[in-house]
Design a protein around this motif. Structure first.
Motif, mmCIF file in Angstrom:
data_model
loop_
_atom_site.group_PDB
_atom_site.id
_atom_site.type_symbol
_atom_site.label_atom_id
_atom_site.label_comp_id
_atom_site.label_asym_id
_atom_site.label_seq_id
_atom_site.Cartn_x
_atom_site.Cartn_y
_atom_site.Cartn_z
ATOM 1 N N ALA A 203 59.380 57.726 77.902
ATOM 2 C CA ALA A 203 59.765 58.024 76.898
ATOM 3 C C ALA A 203 60.756 58.427 76.576
ATOM 4 C CB ALA A 203 58.576 59.118 76.612
ATOM 5 N N LEU A 204 61.373 59.156 77.350
ATOM 6 C CA LEU A 204 62.958 59.699 77.991
ATOM 7 C C LEU A 204 64.011 58.678 77.418
ATOM 8 C CD1 LEU A 204 65.118 61.511 77.333
ATOM 9 C CD2 LEU A 204 65.157 62.265 79.546
ATOM 10 N N ALA A 205 63.562 57.726 78.399
ATOM 11 C CA ALA A 205 64.518 56.577 78.658
ATOM 12 C C ALA A 205 64.842 55.415 77.154
ATOM 13 C CB ALA A 205 63.939 55.538 79.829
ATOM 14 N N GLY A 206 63.385 55.273 76.836
ATOM 15 C CA GLY A 206 63.954 54.893 75.405
ATOM 16 C C GLY A 206 64.580 55.458 74.643
ATOM 17 N N ALA A 207 63.989 56.643 73.972
ATOM 18 C CA ALA A 207 64.457 57.884 73.338
ATOM 19 C C ALA A 207 65.909 57.151 73.650
ATOM 20 C CB ALA A 207 63.979 58.872 73.128
ATOM 21 N N ILE A 208 66.782 57.338 74.603
ATOM 22 C CA ILE A 208 68.373 56.986 75.066
ATOM 23 C C ILE A 208 68.843 56.324 74.567
ATOM 24 C CG2 ILE A 208 69.666 57.273 75.887
ATOM 25 C CD1 ILE A 208 68.695 59.605 77.822
ATOM 26 N N HIS A 209 68.201 54.515 74.771
ATOM 27 C CA HIS A 209 68.595 53.338 74.256
ATOM 28 C C HIS A 209 68.029 53.163 73.019
ATOM 29 C CE1 HIS A 209 68.445 49.323 73.626
ATOM 30 N NE2 HIS A 209 69.049 48.660 74.468
ATOM 31 N N ALA A 210 67.076 53.864 72.273
ATOM 32 C CA ALA A 210 67.351 53.592 70.585
ATOM 33 C C ALA A 210 68.580 53.959 70.108
ATOM 34 C CB ALA A 210 66.207 54.036 70.300
ATOM 35 N N GLY A 211 69.052 55.929 70.660
ATOM 36 C CA GLY A 211 69.257 56.330 70.024
ATOM 37 C C GLY A 211 71.242 56.226 70.423
ATOM 38 N N ALA A 212 71.188 55.871 71.179
ATOM 39 C CA ALA A 212 72.579 54.656 72.014
ATOM 40 C C ALA A 212 72.666 53.215 71.263
ATOM 41 C CB ALA A 212 72.623 54.381 73.008
ATOM 42 N N MET A 213 71.355 52.347 70.616
ATOM 43 C CA MET A 213 71.657 51.468 69.233
ATOM 44 C C MET A 213 72.024 52.109 68.000
ATOM 45 S SD MET A 213 70.874 48.678 70.691
ATOM 46 C CE MET A 213 70.119 47.610 69.523
ATOM 47 N N ALA A 214 71.376 53.270 67.570
ATOM 48 C CA ALA A 214 71.534 53.933 66.356
ATOM 49 C C ALA A 214 72.656 54.315 66.102
ATOM 50 C CB ALA A 214 70.392 54.724 66.046
#
Length: 315
Positions: A94-105
């Motif tokens: 869950a954290l990994a997915g959030a980090i990817h989405a946050g970096a994209m944003a």
């Protein structure tokens, strides 16, 4: 909201694992003692997850497609090279997915891997700091060994974005950030644009993904022969120690490093300092302490920078 509870960046070396740890007073003994200290810090921090930035050495990333940053978000497996962990490792999905989405944003476009293979560039440091391999990780491969390389500024800013994404993650997670790589050393080239490499090695760097496992025994045997003999490698202790002093005074120095200076003064292996830049930027605060020992028999300047003092809140 999650919090970043500490930052530890340290060197790795394949030859470190191929012989018993040196005793105090032996070459490498000082560094090993400081790694023990760092492991104690991890135990005291009790992080729920670790975000680890590290390089690849032509085992997980090839010139068939070569992204500057890759985040493992579904499954991660250790290759097992040089007596490092082999097989599936715990992943903070869950954290990994959030980090990817946050970096994209935040304006970055890291690649994702749903089945990431990582080598000693990440697993050696993870195993040394978490021997039980029981803290889930978010593996982030930073291209640090072969052109085209992301700039130090871009890598630092990417680390900042990762740190902000961690802090935005809704959950009780206490997250430790780790950088794995460097300092000065001159390893065998993994750059397909290097005119000095053989055609066979260049072909492997481009098309070698299916042949990693069949090639591994030979790669390890070469390293073991060095470890069993009188291996020595060029280490620039003055450059290493100077860099440690500079980043302790101002972690932002990582952002301003010049690629050509690093290559000329620290060697191609020093480009792995990008992983320290990303981890330090994700931390976002000052660095508290460092340690260093030149270890020519491991062909690397072995250093550590770390901090567990509270980082300031992100603006």
């Amino acid at each position: 909201m999650s919090q970043v509870v500490g930052s530890i960046s340290l060197s790795h070396s394949p030859l470190w694992n191929l012989a018993p740890d040196p005793a105090p007073g032996e070459e490498g003994g000082t560094f090993v003692h400081e790694v023990d200290r760092a492991r104690g810090i991890v135990e005291q921090l009790r992080p729920d997850a670790i975000v680890i930035f590290g390089p690849d050495h032509a085992r997980g990333v090839f010139y068939d497609i070569l992204p500057p940053f890759t985040i493992g978000i579904e499954r991660v497996e250790g290759v097992g090279d040089y007596h490092t962990p082999k097989g599936e490792l715990p992943l903070a999905k869950a954290l990994a997915g959030a980090i990817h989405a946050g970096a994209m944003a935040r304006g970055f476009d890291p690649a994702i891997s749903l089945d990431m293979r990582i080598d000693h560039g990440l697993t050696q440091v993870y195993a040394r700091l978490v021997p039980d391999l029981d803290i889930p990780i978010v593996p982030v491969i930073v291209n640090s060994g072969c052109s085209p390389l992301p700039t130090f500024a871009r890598t630092f800013d990417f680390g900042t974005a990762v740190g902000e994404a961690i802090r935005d993650f809704v959950g009780p997670e206490r997250v430790l950030v780790i950088g794995s790589g460097g300092m000065s050393h001159w390893p065998a080239s993994t750059d397909a644009f290097d005119p000095s490499i053989t055609p066979e090695w260049r072909d492997f760097l481009i098309h070698g993904r299916p042949r990693v496992d069949e090639m591994e025994a030979g790669r390890v045997a070469k390293a073991q022969a060095l470890a069993d003999g009188d291996a020595t490698g060029r280490v620039e202790a003055g450059w290493d120690q100077g860099l440690l002093a500079r980043v302790l005074a101002d972690p932002g120095v990582f952002r301003t490093l010049d690629e050509e200076d690093v290559m000329h003064l620290g060697g191609p292996g020093a480009h792995e300092i990008r992983t320290w830049a990303a981890a330090t930027a994700a931390w976002g605060g000052k660095l508290e302490w460092s340690a260093y020992e030149p270890v020519p028999k491991w062909i690397t300047g072995m250093g550590i920078v770390a901090s567990t003092a509270p980082a300031p809140p992100a603006p």
